[in-house]
Design a protein around this motif. Structure first.
Motif, PDB file in Angstrom:
ATOM      1  N   PRO A  86       0.799  -1.228   0.000  1.00  0.00           N
ATOM      2  CA  PRO A  86       0.000   0.000   0.000  1.00  0.00           C
ATOM      3  C   PRO A  86       0.836   1.284   0.000  1.00  0.00           C
ATOM      4  CG  PRO A  86       0.091  -0.865   2.210  1.00  0.00           C
ATOM      5  CD  PRO A  86       0.878  -1.826   1.349  1.00  0.00           C
ATOM      6  N   GLY A  87       1.625   1.458  -1.037  1.00  0.00           N
ATOM      7  CA  GLY A  87       2.442   2.666  -1.156  1.00  0.00           C
ATOM      8  C   GLY A  87       3.183   2.628  -2.480  1.00  0.00           C
ATOM      9  N   HIS A  98       1.748   5.405   3.742  1.00  0.00           N
ATOM     10  CA  HIS A  98       0.969   6.302   4.600  1.00  0.00           C
ATOM     11  C   HIS A  98       0.241   5.606   5.740  1.00  0.00           C
ATOM     12  CE1 HIS A  98       1.215  10.247   2.600  1.00  0.00           C
ATOM     13  NE2 HIS A  98       1.681   9.481   1.624  1.00  0.00           N
ATOM     14  N   ASN A  99      -0.193   4.362   5.486  1.00  0.00           N
ATOM     15  CA  ASN A  99      -0.994   3.691   6.517  1.00  0.00           C
ATOM     16  C   ASN A  99      -0.253   2.570   7.235  1.00  0.00           C
ATOM     17  OD1 ASN A  99      -3.474   5.238   6.153  1.00  0.00           O
ATOM     18  ND2 ASN A  99      -3.422   4.353   4.098  1.00  0.00           N
ATOM     19  N   ASN A 125       2.533  -1.786  -6.291  1.00  0.00           N
ATOM     20  CA  ASN A 125       1.515  -1.098  -5.495  1.00  0.00           C
ATOM     21  C   ASN A 125       0.247  -1.984  -5.429  1.00  0.00           C
ATOM     22  OD1 ASN A 125      -1.094   0.826  -5.986  1.00  0.00           O
ATOM     23  ND2 ASN A 125       0.264   1.631  -4.425  1.00  0.00           N
ATOM     24  N   ASP A 126      -0.433  -1.976  -4.287  1.00  0.00           N
ATOM     25  CA  ASP A 126      -1.594  -2.875  -4.110  1.00  0.00           C
ATOM     26  C   ASP A 126      -2.732  -2.618  -5.104  1.00  0.00           C
ATOM     27  OD1 ASP A 126      -2.201  -0.436  -2.908  1.00  0.00           O
ATOM     28  OD2 ASP A 126      -2.954  -1.289  -1.044  1.00  0.00           O
ATOM     29  N   THR A 145      -9.436   1.803  -5.141  1.00  0.00           N
ATOM     30  CA  THR A 145      -9.740   0.868  -4.061  1.00  0.00           C
ATOM     31  C   THR A 145     -10.101   1.649  -2.797  1.00  0.00           C
ATOM     32  OG1 THR A 145      -7.431   0.651  -3.331  1.00  0.00           O
ATOM     33  CG2 THR A 145      -8.203  -0.906  -5.001  1.00  0.00           C
ATOM     34  N   GLY A 149      -6.837   2.973   3.068  1.00  0.00           N
ATOM     35  CA  GLY A 149      -6.509   4.135   2.234  1.00  0.00           C
ATOM     36  C   GLY A 149      -7.332   4.115   0.962  1.00  0.00           C
ATOM     37  N   MET A 150      -7.032   5.056   0.062  1.00  0.00           N
ATOM     38  CA  MET A 150      -7.679   5.014  -1.253  1.00  0.00           C
ATOM     39  C   MET A 150      -6.618   4.668  -2.293  1.00  0.00           C
ATOM     40  SD  MET A 150      -9.623   7.877  -3.571  1.00  0.00           S
ATOM     41  CE  MET A 150      -8.287   8.232  -4.713  1.00  0.00           C
ATOM     42  N   GLY A 151      -6.762   3.524  -2.909  1.00  0.00           N
ATOM     43  CA  GLY A 151      -5.803   3.123  -3.936  1.00  0.00           C
ATOM     44  C   GLY A 151      -6.254   3.610  -5.300  1.00  0.00           C
ATOM     45  N   GLU A 165      -0.572   8.325  -7.247  1.00  0.00           N
ATOM     46  CA  GLU A 165      -1.002   8.440  -5.850  1.00  0.00           C
ATOM     47  C   GLU A 165      -2.077   9.514  -5.695  1.00  0.00           C
ATOM     48  OE1 GLU A 165       0.193   6.896  -2.709  1.00  0.00           O
ATOM     49  OE2 GLU A 165       0.559   5.348  -4.183  1.00  0.00           O
ATOM     50  N   HIS A 168      -3.392  11.130  -2.162  1.00  0.00           N
ATOM     51  CA  HIS A 168      -2.821  12.216  -1.359  1.00  0.00           C
ATOM     52  C   HIS A 168      -2.868  13.563  -2.065  1.00  0.00           C
ATOM     53  CE1 HIS A 168      -1.967   8.902   1.161  1.00  0.00           C
ATOM     54  NE2 HIS A 168      -1.309   8.319   0.175  1.00  0.00           N
ATOM     55  N   GLU A 178      -7.958  10.721   0.005  1.00  0.00           N
ATOM     56  CA  GLU A 178      -7.971   9.654   1.020  1.00  0.00           C
ATOM     57  C   GLU A 178      -8.627  10.113   2.330  1.00  0.00           C
ATOM     58  OE1 GLU A 178      -4.880   6.678   1.221  1.00  0.00           O
ATOM     59  OE2 GLU A 178      -4.499   7.248   3.294  1.00  0.00           O
TER      60      GLU A 178
HETATM   61  C1  BGC Z   1      -1.369   4.657  -0.603  1.00  0.00           C
HETATM   62  C2  BGC Z   1      -1.527   3.953  -1.925  1.00  0.00           C
HETATM   63  C3  BGC Z   1      -2.338   2.682  -1.722  1.00  0.00           C
HETATM   64  C4  BGC Z   1      -3.646   2.996  -1.048  1.00  0.00           C
HETATM   65  C5  BGC Z   1      -4.464   1.763  -0.769  1.00  0.00           C
HETATM   66  C6  BGC Z   1      -2.714   4.922   0.002  1.00  0.00           C
HETATM   67  O1  BGC Z   1      -2.579   5.551   1.236  1.00  0.00           O
HETATM   68  O2  BGC Z   1      -0.675   5.872  -0.740  1.00  0.00           O
HETATM   69  O3  BGC Z   1      -0.270   3.653  -2.479  1.00  0.00           O
HETATM   70  O4  BGC Z   1      -2.561   2.079  -2.961  1.00  0.00           O
HETATM   71  O5  BGC Z   1      -3.419   3.682   0.165  1.00  0.00           O
HETATM   72  O6  BGC Z   1      -3.804   0.877   0.042  1.00  0.00           O
END
Ligand code: BGC
Length: 255
Positions: A86-87, A98-99, A125-126, A145, A149-151, A165, A168, A178
């Protein structure tokens, strides 16, 4: 008359046996609240039930890797590993999280998972992985997603454009996308208002990015009860693991 020794009943063929040729992929999805894993067969189908454990807190690389080690232990054999993270990810190295925990910045996740499994590893990245589980490979397709977070992921004719991204980016009233539709927002404003937030995010995204199709996934997508525009589809969260198969599509077959 000699008695025939009792014959063992024919062994039931397991799914794994019927798909015995070709590499199996261990797919791992690292999330802000859960870590998930599944082994995929040579055709990309799940061979077993998905396993899930809670993401450790604090979610340092060390703690997460320890949890992954336990998570995958009971799973069947595999020849290669795909990881959704997730990043931002560049060549197996995680650049933001971030999370999770700041220690992920600059961490070589591909190498660490290789040390753990002794198998070749791809990390993406997820949301990027999730998309590979759902896209059609035609024109501009976008994945959003909704989870901790918001993917966000973008594909052009099936080719992934890495690390968009949008999560953010400032969205409204000093808040990012997000902040507006992530888990914390859902907890704060409740399901009804959160649905409105998602609706506004979709309205904002559509005329700027003009995707042919948007796929909405992630654990909270099932809470959506808004009328979706015709080019927006809700997809199953399991795509976050199934998409791991596509990360190997350009590699030679190994077994
Ligand atoms: C991250 C993304 C990630 C998303 C979902 C966000 O905070 O920056 O890279 O895809 O969360 O996990």
């Amino acid at each position: 008359m000699s008695q025939k020794a009792p014959q063992p009943s024919p062994r039931k063929k397991t799914v794994r046996e019927t798909h015995a040729t070709g590499p199996r992929t261990l797919a791992i999805d690292i999330g802000g609240s859960g870590l998930k894993a599944l082994v995929l067969g040579p055709e990309g189908k799940a061979l077993d039930e998905r396993r899930r454990v809670k993401t450790p807190k604090p979610a340092t690389p060390k703690a997460v890797l320890r949890a992954i080690e336990k998570l995958i232990k009971p799973l069947g054999d595999f020849e290669r590993v795909s990881v959704g993270f997730p990043g931002v990810v560049e060549e197996g190295v995680t650049k933001s999280a971030h999370n999770l925990h700041p220690d992920w910045v600059g961490f070589n996740l591909a190498e660490a998972v290789h040390q753990l499994t002794r198998r070749p590893v791809h990390v993406l990245n997820d949301a990027g992985v999730q998309g590979f589980g759902v896209i059609e490979g035609k024109g501009l397709e976008m994945v959003l997603t909704l989870g901790t977070g918001m993917g966000c992921a973008l594909y052009i004719d099936g080719k992934y454009v890495p690390n968009l991204e949008l999560a953010h980016h400032p969205f409204h009233g000093g808040k990012t996308y997000e902040d507006y539709v992530g888990q914390a927002a859902l907890d704060r404003v409740g399901k009804k208002k959160w649905n409105k937030h998602v609706e506004r995010v979709l309205q904002q995204i559509q005329p700027i990015w003009n995707p042919r199709q948007i796929y909405v996934g992630g654990g909270n997508a099932r809470l959506l009860d808004i009328k979706l525009p015709p080019n927006v589809k809700i997809t199953e969260n399991i795509a976050g693991l199934l998409g791991g198969f596509a990360l190997w599509k350009d590699e030679p077959r190994q077994r």
